[in-house]
Each structure stands twice: as C-alpha cells, then as structure tokens.
Scaffold this active site. Structure first.
Site, PDB file in Angstrom:
ATOM      1  N   SER A 132      26.380 -50.881  29.350  1.00 39.16           N
ATOM      2  CA  SER A 132      25.995 -52.288  29.188  1.00 39.16           C
ATOM      3  C   SER A 132      26.629 -52.836  27.916  1.00 39.16           C
ATOM      4  O   SER A 132      26.334 -52.348  26.823  1.00 39.16           O
ATOM      5  CB  SER A 132      24.478 -52.402  29.106  1.00 39.16           C
ATOM      6  OG  SER A 132      24.120 -53.702  28.660  1.00 39.16           O
ATOM      7  N   HIS A 186      28.609 -53.005  32.944  1.00 39.58           N
ATOM      8  CA  HIS A 186      27.434 -53.849  33.193  1.00 39.58           C
ATOM      9  C   HIS A 186      27.427 -55.010  32.205  1.00 39.58           C
ATOM     10  O   HIS A 186      27.525 -54.801  30.990  1.00 39.58           O
ATOM     11  CB  HIS A 186      26.162 -53.011  33.024  1.00 39.58           C
ATOM     12  CG  HIS A 186      24.885 -53.722  33.360  1.00 39.58           C
ATOM     13  ND1 HIS A 186      24.420 -53.882  34.658  1.00 39.58           N
ATOM     14  CD2 HIS A 186      23.957 -54.316  32.560  1.00 39.58           C
ATOM     15  CE1 HIS A 186      23.266 -54.528  34.629  1.00 39.58           C
ATOM     16  NE2 HIS A 186      22.957 -54.805  33.375  1.00 39.58           N
ATOM     17  N   ASP A 225      25.279 -58.313  30.969  1.00 42.40           N
ATOM     18  CA  ASP A 225      23.998 -59.014  31.002  1.00 42.40           C
ATOM     19  C   ASP A 225      24.184 -60.495  30.685  1.00 42.40           C
ATOM     20  O   ASP A 225      24.710 -60.822  29.625  1.00 42.40           O
ATOM     21  CB  ASP A 225      23.036 -58.414  29.977  1.00 42.40           C
ATOM     22  CG  ASP A 225      22.610 -57.013  30.348  1.00 42.40           C
ATOM     23  OD1 ASP A 225      22.789 -56.095  29.515  1.00 42.40           O
ATOM     24  OD2 ASP A 225      22.137 -56.834  31.482  1.00 42.40           O
ATOM     25  N   MET A 258      22.070 -63.904  30.020  1.00 42.99           N
ATOM     26  CA  MET A 258      20.700 -64.343  29.700  1.00 42.99           C
ATOM     27  C   MET A 258      20.711 -65.841  29.383  1.00 42.99           C
ATOM     28  O   MET A 258      21.581 -66.307  28.664  1.00 42.99           O
ATOM     29  CB  MET A 258      20.165 -63.546  28.519  1.00 42.99           C
ATOM     30  CG  MET A 258      20.164 -62.036  28.754  1.00 42.99           C
ATOM     31  SD  MET A 258      19.508 -61.159  27.328  1.00 42.99           S
ATOM     32  CE  MET A 258      19.844 -59.471  27.791  1.00 42.99           C
ATOM     33  N   HIS A 299      24.636 -58.983  35.733  1.00 46.23           N
ATOM     34  CA  HIS A 299      23.169 -59.046  35.870  1.00 46.23           C
ATOM     35  C   HIS A 299      22.689 -60.413  35.380  1.00 46.23           C
ATOM     36  O   HIS A 299      22.650 -60.663  34.181  1.00 46.23           O
ATOM     37  CB  HIS A 299      22.584 -57.905  35.026  1.00 46.23           C
ATOM     38  CG  HIS A 299      21.087 -57.845  34.985  1.00 46.23           C
ATOM     39  ND1 HIS A 299      20.419 -57.052  34.066  1.00 46.23           N
ATOM     40  CD2 HIS A 299      20.127 -58.488  35.698  1.00 46.23           C
ATOM     41  CE1 HIS A 299      19.109 -57.215  34.238  1.00 46.23           C
ATOM     42  NE2 HIS A 299      18.917 -58.069  35.222  1.00 46.23           N
ATOM     43  N   MET A 340      20.097 -62.763  34.412  1.00 48.19           N
ATOM     44  CA  MET A 340      18.695 -62.983  33.997  1.00 48.19           C
ATOM     45  C   MET A 340      18.546 -64.481  33.751  1.00 48.19           C
ATOM     46  O   MET A 340      18.534 -64.941  32.603  1.00 48.19           O
ATOM     47  CB  MET A 340      18.381 -62.136  32.764  1.00 48.19           C
ATOM     48  CG  MET A 340      18.277 -60.651  33.080  1.00 48.19           C
ATOM     49  SD  MET A 340      18.364 -59.602  31.617  1.00 48.19           S
ATOM     50  CE  MET A 340      20.145 -59.368  31.508  1.00 48.19           C
ATOM     51  N   MET A 371      14.498 -52.767  36.949  1.00 51.44           N
ATOM     52  CA  MET A 371      14.422 -52.826  35.496  1.00 51.44           C
ATOM     53  C   MET A 371      13.438 -51.765  35.022  1.00 51.44           C
ATOM     54  O   MET A 371      12.285 -51.727  35.472  1.00 51.44           O
ATOM     55  CB  MET A 371      13.984 -54.209  35.014  1.00 51.44           C
ATOM     56  CG  MET A 371      15.021 -55.276  35.238  1.00 51.44           C
ATOM     57  SD  MET A 371      16.625 -54.885  34.508  1.00 51.44           S
ATOM     58  CE  MET A 371      16.197 -54.699  32.779  1.00 51.44           C
ATOM     59  N   GLY A 424      15.693 -58.532  28.609  1.00 44.93           N
ATOM     60  CA  GLY A 424      15.895 -59.428  27.472  1.00 44.93           C
ATOM     61  C   GLY A 424      16.517 -58.772  26.259  1.00 44.93           C
ATOM     62  O   GLY A 424      17.230 -59.413  25.503  1.00 44.93           O
ATOM     63  N   PHE A 425      16.299 -57.433  26.106  1.00 47.94           N
ATOM     64  CA  PHE A 425      16.831 -56.752  24.914  1.00 47.94           C
ATOM     65  C   PHE A 425      17.220 -55.317  25.219  1.00 47.94           C
ATOM     66  O   PHE A 425      16.604 -54.663  26.075  1.00 47.94           O
ATOM     67  CB  PHE A 425      15.778 -56.767  23.798  1.00 47.94           C
ATOM     68  CG  PHE A 425      15.354 -58.151  23.408  1.00 47.94           C
ATOM     69  CD1 PHE A 425      14.253 -58.746  24.005  1.00 47.94           C
ATOM     70  CD2 PHE A 425      16.096 -58.878  22.497  1.00 47.94           C
ATOM     71  CE1 PHE A 425      13.884 -60.041  23.686  1.00 47.94           C
ATOM     72  CE2 PHE A 425      15.743 -60.178  22.158  1.00 47.94           C
ATOM     73  CZ  PHE A 425      14.635 -60.768  22.751  1.00 47.94           C
ATOM     74  N   GLY A 426      18.230 -54.807  24.505  1.00 48.33           N
ATOM     75  CA  GLY A 426      18.586 -53.404  24.607  1.00 48.33           C
ATOM     76  C   GLY A 426      17.740 -52.588  23.646  1.00 48.33           C
ATOM     77  O   GLY A 426      16.932 -53.140  22.897  1.00 48.33           O
ATOM     78  N   GLY A 427      17.884 -51.260  23.700  1.00 46.54           N
ATOM     79  CA  GLY A 427      17.225 -50.387  22.733  1.00 46.54           C
ATOM     80  C   GLY A 427      15.733 -50.187  22.931  1.00 46.54           C
ATOM     81  O   GLY A 427      15.057 -49.671  22.042  1.00 46.54           O
ATOM     82  N   ASP A 448      17.961 -49.846  34.880  1.00 46.07           N
ATOM     83  CA  ASP A 448      18.509 -50.509  33.695  1.00 46.07           C
ATOM     84  C   ASP A 448      17.463 -50.625  32.607  1.00 46.07           C
ATOM     85  O   ASP A 448      16.441 -51.272  32.804  1.00 46.07           O
ATOM     86  CB  ASP A 448      18.971 -51.915  34.127  1.00 46.07           C
ATOM     87  CG  ASP A 448      19.624 -52.718  33.028  1.00 46.07           C
ATOM     88  OD1 ASP A 448      19.880 -53.906  33.260  1.00 46.07           O
ATOM     89  OD2 ASP A 448      19.884 -52.143  31.959  1.00 46.07           O
ATOM     90  N   GLY A 449      17.747 -49.965  31.450  1.00 52.33           N
ATOM     91  CA  GLY A 449      16.849 -50.104  30.315  1.00 52.33           C
ATOM     92  C   GLY A 449      16.253 -48.785  29.870  1.00 52.33           C
ATOM     93  O   GLY A 449      15.527 -48.121  30.604  1.00 52.33           O
ATOM     94  N   GLY A 450      16.630 -48.354  28.646  1.00 57.39           N
ATOM     95  CA  GLY A 450      16.036 -47.151  28.065  1.00 57.39           C
ATOM     96  C   GLY A 450      16.497 -45.844  28.681  1.00 57.39           C
ATOM     97  O   GLY A 450      15.866 -44.800  28.471  1.00 57.39           O
ATOM     98  N   GLY A 483      23.101 -48.709  27.658  1.00 60.37           N
ATOM     99  CA  GLY A 483      23.670 -49.474  26.551  1.00 60.37           C
ATOM    100  C   GLY A 483      23.693 -48.641  25.287  1.00 60.37           C
ATOM    101  O   GLY A 483      24.706 -48.002  24.952  1.00 60.37           O
TER     102      GLY A 483
HETATM  103  C1  DX5 Z   1      18.149 -55.598  29.121  1.00 60.36           C
HETATM  104  C2  DX5 Z   1      19.472 -55.428  29.813  1.00 60.36           C
HETATM  105  C3  DX5 Z   1      20.014 -54.016  29.766  1.00 60.36           C
HETATM  106  C4  DX5 Z   1      20.195 -53.440  28.367  1.00 60.36           C
HETATM  107  C5  DX5 Z   1      20.218 -51.929  28.449  1.00 60.36           C
HETATM  108  O1  DX5 Z   1      17.537 -56.750  29.566  1.00 60.36           O
HETATM  109  O2  DX5 Z   1      19.380 -55.841  31.169  1.00 60.36           O
HETATM  110  O3  DX5 Z   1      21.229 -53.952  30.494  1.00 60.36           O
HETATM  111  O4  DX5 Z   1      21.356 -53.916  27.807  1.00 60.36           O
HETATM  112  O5  DX5 Z   1      20.340 -51.393  27.168  1.00 60.36           O
HETATM  113  P1  DX5 Z   1      19.645 -50.012  26.744  1.00 60.36           P
HETATM  114  O6  DX5 Z   1      20.329 -48.927  27.539  1.00 60.36           O
HETATM  115  O7  DX5 Z   1      19.956 -49.936  25.268  1.00 60.36           O
HETATM  116  O8  DX5 Z   1      18.199 -50.099  27.041  1.00 60.36           O
HETATM  117 ZN    ZN Z   2      21.144 -55.445  32.487  1.00 58.20          ZN
END
Ligand code: DX5
Ligand code: ZN
Length: 215
Positions: A7, A32, A34, A36, A65, A67, A136, A141-144, A170-172, A192
């Site tokens: 991502s 990927h 994102d 937003m 993706h 959002m 999801m 909305g956020f990575g990490g 997707d996510g974590g 990501g």
């Molecule tokens: C969050 C995004 C994800 C995010 C994943 O809303 O859709 O794609 O970037 O990042 P990580 O792998 O750091 O959770």
């Molecule tokens: Zn995503």
C-alpha cells in the site's frame, strides 16, 4: 500462492517512483492505492493523477481502493488513468450493482469492500457482480493500525460460500498474522507499514510467499 499488494500510503510521498520500483523488483504482485475523500474516512489521499503517474513507472496491476462517499463521479477518471481494479465500499448509499457494472463494462476488475463491523450479508446479493471482495481488517482511514482478528471468521464465511473471486484483506497485516488469514481463504494481502518499513523488502516478500505456500 497469495498476491502481495504493498500500500503506497506507507511509501515515501516524495519518492513514489523509487519505492514502487523497489516493490516491483522485490517480487510484489500488485500495487495498492488508497483514495480517501475526507468524508467516508477522516483522511485525504491521492487522485487520478497519482494513478496515471504510477501507471508510467510500473507494469504491476494497480489495485485502487476508493474510500469515498460518491465514487460514481470518479470511476471513469481512475479507469482512464490506468486502474486495473477499482474497489468501492458497500456502506455507501449508492446503487452498488450499477457501479460494479460500470467498472466491469470497461474491462477492469470490480471490487466491493466491507468495514470490519459490516456483516457479509450486506454484500451477499452482489457477490456474482464482484471480481474481488476487500475485507478491511482495520477501520479504514490510516495505516499502521492493529489487525482486527474478528474479521478472520468473516473471510472464512466468504470462502465457505464458494465465492470464486479474489478475497483480499487490508490493514495491520504482518508476517506473524498472515498464515491465519491465508488458511481461512485469503488470496491477496495488502501490506503498508510491514513492507515499506522493512529494509530488506525482497527477503520479506520471499518469506511472505513461502508462508502462503505453507512452507
Ligand atoms: C487503510 C488503508 C490500508 C493501509 C494499510 O485505510 O486502506 O491500505 O494503508 O496499511 P497497514 O498495512 O500499515 O495497516
Ligand atoms: Zn486500502
């Protein structure tokens, strides 16, 4: 073997070309992206121009993706820019079959996404219209963020319906939780932080592919 989709939200915005080329060289399968709108999610990210420029520097499929509350206004600009797959969210108050149909009509993959708390039943009527279901594993909305393990049973539930499209999460996602996702039916892993923060991305991708092969 599952597909690994880094991502770019976790890449260096001043060095997208460098980071995307490194991801392709490291053996990643998709990229990927994102998008937003600061309405559907409390964050803002990227545009069709980002996708157009990425299209110039990689041959990997661009997994976009959306959002967004109103994706209908941006479907053609993202497809014109070179998106390979376009995913909308099931929680928006829109004509989902019509939107998925527009994406497929232009010969691209049409995806539908569910937030962690949205039940699979929300999309059971659309499964044959979607080439990909994006689960999801964090609140978008956020990575990490930390992966929400409750979603694993929803992935299994989708797998058990006999769904033949891609099952993406997707996510974590990290090395230590990937196996539990793959053994329940995952086919595409968006990553990501775990990928772009790893100095040895190629070795990491090899390990991830080995995990997905059960080695
Ligand atoms: C969050 C995004 C994800 C995010 C994943 O809303 O859709 O794609 O970037 O990042 P990580 O792998 O750091 O959770
Ligand atoms: Zn995503």
């Amino acid at each position: 073997m599952i597909k690994i989709a880094p991502s770019i939200l976790a890449a260096d915005p001043l060095n997208f070309e460098r980071d995307v080329r490194a991801a392709e060289k490291a053996g990643c399968d998709w990229i990927h992206v994102d998008i937003m709108d600061a309405h559907f999610v409390p964050n803002l990210a990227y545009s069709p121009e980002t996708v157009r420029r990425l299209r110039e520097v990689t041959d990997l499929p661009l997994d976009v993706h959306l959002m967004m509350d109103n994706p209908e206004v941006m479907i053609d600009p993202f497809l014109d820019a070179g998106a390979s797959c376009l995913t909308i969210h099931a929680e928006i108050e829109r004509d989902i079959p019509a939107l998925l149909g527009r994406i497929r009509k232009r010969g691209r993959m049409a995806g539908i996404s569910l937030k962690p708390g949205t039940p699979l039943e929300k999309i059971s009527g659309y499964l044959d219209m979607a080439d990909l279901v994006l689960m999801m594993t964090v609140e978008p909305g956020f990575g990490g963020q930390k992966l929400d393990a409750r979603v694993i049973s929803k992935i299994r539930q989708l797998k058990d319906t006999g769904y033949r499209g891609e099952i993406e999460a997707d996510g974590g996602i990290r090395e230590d939780n990937l196996e539990s996702l793959v053994s329940n039916g995952l086919t595409v892993a968006v990553m990501g932080t775990a990928l772009f923060r790893d100095e040895h991305m190629a070795a990491c991708v090899r390990r991830l592919h080995r995990i997905s092969r059960g080695e």
